[in-house]
Write an enzyme that holds these catalytic residues in place. Structure first.
Site, PDB file in Angstrom:
ATOM      1  N   LYS A 296       0.841  -1.197   0.000  1.00 16.32           N
ATOM      2  CA  LYS A 296       0.000   0.000   0.000  1.00 16.32           C
ATOM      3  C   LYS A 296       0.881   1.253   0.000  1.00 16.32           C
ATOM      4  O   LYS A 296       0.690   2.157  -0.797  1.00 16.32           O
ATOM      5  CB  LYS A 296      -0.911  -0.038   1.240  1.00 16.32           C
ATOM      6  CG  LYS A 296      -1.805   1.150   1.391  1.00 16.32           C
ATOM      7  CD  LYS A 296      -2.767   0.966   2.554  1.00 16.32           C
ATOM      8  CE  LYS A 296      -3.460   2.283   2.868  1.00 16.32           C
ATOM      9  NZ  LYS A 296      -4.405   2.176   3.974  1.00 16.32           N
TER      10      LYS A 296
ATOM     11  N   GLU B  90      10.491  -4.647   4.472  1.00 15.49           N
ATOM     12  CA  GLU B  90      10.557  -6.067   4.099  1.00 15.49           C
ATOM     13  C   GLU B  90      10.242  -6.240   2.612  1.00 15.49           C
ATOM     14  O   GLU B  90      10.938  -6.953   1.883  1.00 15.49           O
ATOM     15  CB  GLU B  90       9.549  -6.896   4.914  1.00 15.49           C
ATOM     16  CG  GLU B  90       9.858  -7.011   6.393  1.00 15.49           C
ATOM     17  CD  GLU B  90       9.270  -5.870   7.221  1.00 15.49           C
ATOM     18  OE1 GLU B  90       8.932  -4.802   6.651  1.00 15.49           O
ATOM     19  OE2 GLU B  90       9.173  -6.047   8.453  1.00 15.49           O
TER      20      GLU B  90
ATOM     21  N   LYS C 227       9.460  -1.015  14.173  1.00 14.85           N
ATOM     22  CA  LYS C 227      10.016  -0.651  12.860  1.00 14.85           C
ATOM     23  C   LYS C 227      11.141   0.365  13.016  1.00 14.85           C
ATOM     24  O   LYS C 227      12.205   0.244  12.422  1.00 14.85           O
ATOM     25  CB  LYS C 227       8.933   0.002  11.981  1.00 14.85           C
ATOM     26  CG  LYS C 227       7.942  -0.924  11.350  1.00 14.85           C
ATOM     27  CD  LYS C 227       7.122  -0.102  10.337  1.00 14.85           C
ATOM     28  CE  LYS C 227       5.809  -0.746   9.989  1.00 14.85           C
ATOM     29  NZ  LYS C 227       4.930   0.103   9.194  1.00 14.85           N
TER      30      LYS C 227
ATOM     31  N   GLU D 185      -4.735  -6.896  14.751  1.00 14.24           N
ATOM     32  CA  GLU D 185      -4.215  -5.572  14.396  1.00 14.24           C
ATOM     33  C   GLU D 185      -5.335  -4.529  14.530  1.00 14.24           C
ATOM     34  O   GLU D 185      -5.076  -3.364  14.801  1.00 14.24           O
ATOM     35  CB  GLU D 185      -3.623  -5.576  12.979  1.00 14.24           C
ATOM     36  CG  GLU D 185      -2.687  -4.415  12.723  1.00 14.24           C
ATOM     37  CD  GLU D 185      -1.843  -4.558  11.461  1.00 14.24           C
ATOM     38  OE1 GLU D 185      -0.627  -4.783  11.561  1.00 14.24           O
ATOM     39  OE2 GLU D 185      -2.419  -4.456  10.359  1.00 14.24           O
TER      40      GLU D 185
ATOM     41  N   GLY E 247      -4.865  -1.905   5.142  1.00  9.37           N
ATOM     42  CA  GLY E 247      -4.071  -3.042   4.649  1.00  9.37           C
ATOM     43  C   GLY E 247      -4.751  -4.373   4.911  1.00  9.37           C
ATOM     44  O   GLY E 247      -4.841  -5.232   4.034  1.00  9.37           O
ATOM     45  N   ARG E 248      -5.263  -4.553   6.124  1.00 15.15           N
ATOM     46  CA  ARG E 248      -5.857  -5.848   6.479  1.00 15.15           C
ATOM     47  C   ARG E 248      -7.257  -6.028   5.911  1.00 15.15           C
ATOM     48  O   ARG E 248      -7.893  -7.057   6.131  1.00 15.15           O
ATOM     49  CB  ARG E 248      -5.844  -6.026   8.001  1.00 15.15           C
ATOM     50  CG  ARG E 248      -6.444  -4.881   8.777  1.00 15.15           C
ATOM     51  CD  ARG E 248      -6.094  -4.970  10.256  1.00 15.15           C
ATOM     52  NE  ARG E 248      -6.553  -3.824  11.024  1.00 15.15           N
ATOM     53  CZ  ARG E 248      -5.860  -2.700  11.196  1.00 15.15           C
ATOM     54  NH1 ARG E 248      -4.693  -2.549  10.606  1.00 15.15           N
ATOM     55  NH2 ARG E 248      -6.335  -1.722  11.940  1.00 15.15           N
TER      56      ARG E 248
ATOM     57  N   HIS F 172      -5.508 -33.467  17.633  1.00 17.48           N
ATOM     58  CA  HIS F 172      -4.402 -34.303  18.113  1.00 17.48           C
ATOM     59  C   HIS F 172      -3.252 -33.459  18.641  1.00 17.48           C
ATOM     60  O   HIS F 172      -2.124 -33.946  18.738  1.00 17.48           O
ATOM     61  CB  HIS F 172      -3.923 -35.229  16.980  1.00 17.48           C
ATOM     62  CG  HIS F 172      -4.979 -36.232  16.627  1.00 17.48           C
ATOM     63  ND1 HIS F 172      -5.100 -37.448  17.264  1.00 17.48           N
ATOM     64  CD2 HIS F 172      -6.008 -36.165  15.751  1.00 17.48           C
ATOM     65  CE1 HIS F 172      -6.141 -38.098  16.767  1.00 17.48           C
ATOM     66  NE2 HIS F 172      -6.717 -37.336  15.848  1.00 17.48           N
TER      67      HIS F 172
END
Ligand code: F6P
Length: 550
Positions: A211, A217, A514, A359, A273-274, A390
């Site tokens: 965005k 990253e 960050k 978030e 973003g999410r 399990h």
């Protein structure tokens, strides 16, 4: 309602009434609640589109639900919902509208931000994505050497990765199986290395999804991918145009990186973003499933948007699911929420929801900046059902924690499943139904004894039960059903944020790490002194440098 006139959530009479009601309910067991009211399965179930949502195994009565709805009314959930759909700037700390619902609005809808209808732009981008996706799928879009694109690598992180990566897995049966899709997010070079090591650069398309187009990253991985491509092709910068496209709101940074803005697919600052994988961020998914299926998915989202916007409170699924979460956090001291899909294709679904929920609602000050005195967002976790059975279900069944859980399952196996595997579906779903029954009703000491279990083992083999679950059952896992599910969770998260009076649309909590990472890097590489590095971290950095041979 303005800040000055807003009463603190835990001072509201509706909150107090819920507290009293909780005391009265005490340890009422689901066994009793079902015995008292055998109509629970009909009363506490909703059909929303293809989703059958059964919340009868929740620790609630008619009175609980009515009191929770009163709380929603007094906290103005619906006023805030209408403001969101209208395009008001409800993300106050970033002064932004929150309009992911516009991403799936029909072509003729009118939704305005700052006086401009955004819907035509949404559809223009969808059309541009569709044309591009068709070209890649048909082989018309070729790489620099003229070879057909066979591999698509999405590079992004957070909302620019989790959505498309999850949805690609969910909709695998609908994907072009002759194309390979990979998703790279981690700044650990191992991620990109494993994604490209067996690929031919001449056949590889990189989609750089960011965005902001400043996320370290993503830009680092994109730069490394560009180096890998140009080295592999023995080509110059001009090869980038055929192998790199961008998904972003930031044309300037995209151009700076060297991607032709003609190959940029735009979205807008009113898409969080999410909440973005149904925007241009979904390009990799659209290439995988084709534009028609992508639009079916958008229609699924829209169906639930309309449900949330128009259904009355007592039949409004996101409202009810959201309020149940408020109930458990505040009045049952629940800290976590499990999402347990009984579909292998939903293997990344809960990881996606982690960002969506945690978030959004991992906040400890309210919209007015005051510390909250109530639980906000839960720890969301879970993996596909039978595997979890399990592993960690032991803790849900017999541990000391209250963990409300959502069980998601489908009546039909996917269409292209090998015929020999189809009977396994009933076994999968038998587990699905068995687990929610066991969690709700448990097994009493008397029932255990009746099986001839020796007295000393009875406590160990007893299941207290009374663990709340919601069951979401659909006919088939289609693109539309995926859209419906995601919109259901988006709006559930919205409802909770509204009741808790927090800004569910900012994410300041990711900033500090960050900034510090940027400062620490020169200490690792050059041994530079970092101002303000604490004693523990300084010692660890020194140890790291020694281990790195520096
Ligand atoms: O984690 C913080 C965050 O801003 C997320 O909200 C977002 O989805 C992610 O980083 C990636 O951001 P971008 O798409 O700008 O690269």
């Amino acid at each position: 309602m303005n800040a000055a006139s807003r009463t603190r959530l835990n001072q509201l009479p509706e909150w107090t009434a819920l507290g009293k009601h909780r005391e009265q309910l005490g340890d009422a067991h689901l066994r009793e609640l079902f015995a008292d009211d055998p109509r629970r399965p009909e009363k506490y179930a909703l059909q929303v589109g293809d989703l059958h949502i059964d919340y009868s195994k929740q620790l609630v009565t008619d009175e609980t639900l009515a009191l929770l709805r009163d709380l929603a009314a007094t906290t103005e959930v619906f006023a805030l919902r209408d403001a969101m759909f209208r395009g008001d700037k409800i993300n106050t700390t970033e002064d932004r509208a929150v309009l992911h619902t516009a991403l799936r609005a029909p072509r003729d809808a009118v939704i305005e931000v700052d006086g401009e209808n955004v819907v035509p732009d949404v559809h223009a981008v969808l059309d541009k994505m569709g044309a591009f996706a068709d070209k890649v799928r048909s082989g018309e879009w070729t790489g620099h050497t003229g070879k057909r694109i066979k591999n698509v690598v999405n590079i992004g992180i957070g909302g620019s990765d989790l959505g498309p990566a999850m949805a690609y897995e969910v909709l695998r049966p609908y994907t072009a199986r002759d194309l390979t899709f990979r998703f790279v997010s981690n700044v650990d070079g191992a991620d990109l290395h494993e994604a490209v090591r067996d690929l031919d650069p001449a056949e590889t398309l990189f989609i750089i999804a960011s965005k902001t187009f400043t996320t370290i990253e993503t830009i680092t991985n994109a730069t490394s991918a560009r180096d890998w491509l140009l080295t592999g092709l023995r080509a110059g910068q001009d090869a980038v145009a055929k192998h790199f496209v961008a998904l972003s709101t930031n044309a300037e940074k995209v151009a700076e990186f060297g991607i032709d803005t003609a190959n940029m697919f735009e979205f807008w600052d009113w898409v969080g973003g999410r909440y973005s994988y149904d925007s241009a961020i979904g390009l990799s998914l659209m290439i995988a499933i084709g534009p028609d299926r992508f639009r079916e998915m958008l229609d699924g989202f829209h169906l639930v948007d309309e449900h949330f916007r128009t259904a009355p409170p007592e039949a409004n699924a996101p409202l009810i699911l959201g309020l149940l979460g408020v109930w458990y956090g505040a009045f049952h001291d629940a800290q976590a929420h499990a999402v347990l899909p009984y579909s292998h294709y939903l293997s990344k679904f809960t990881a996606y929801l982690q960002q969506l929920d945690m978030e959004s609602n991992g906040k400890s000050v309210d919209r007015d900046g005051n510390p909250v005195e109530w639980q906000t967002g839960p720890v969301v976790w879970g993996t596909p059902g039978t595997n979890g059975q399990h592993a960690y279900y032991q803790l849900i069944h017999q541990g000391t924690k209250v963990i409300p859980a959502d069980f998601i399952g489908f009546a039909q196996p996917v269409e292209d499943l090998l015929p020999g595997l189809v009977p396994q579906h009933d076994l999968l779903m038998a587990n699905f139904f068995a687990q929610t029954q066991a969690l709700a009703f448990g097994k009493t000491p008397d029932e255990v004894r009746a099986e001839g279990v020796p007295d000393e083992l009875v406590p160990h083999k007893t299941f207290r039960g009374n663990h709340p679950t919601t069951t979401i059952l659909a006919g088939e896992l289609t693109p539309s059903v995926l859209g419906q599910l995601i919109a259901l969770y988006e709006h559930k998260v919205f409802v909770q944020g509204a009741v808790w009076n927090i800004d569910s649309f900012d994410q300041w909590g990711v900033e500090l790490g960050k900034v510090l990472a940027k400062r620490v890097e020169p200490a690792l590489t050059e041994g530079a002194e970092v101002d303000g590095l604490d004693a523990s971290s300084r010692a660890l950095v020194a140890k790291y440098r020694a281990l790195r041979g520096r």
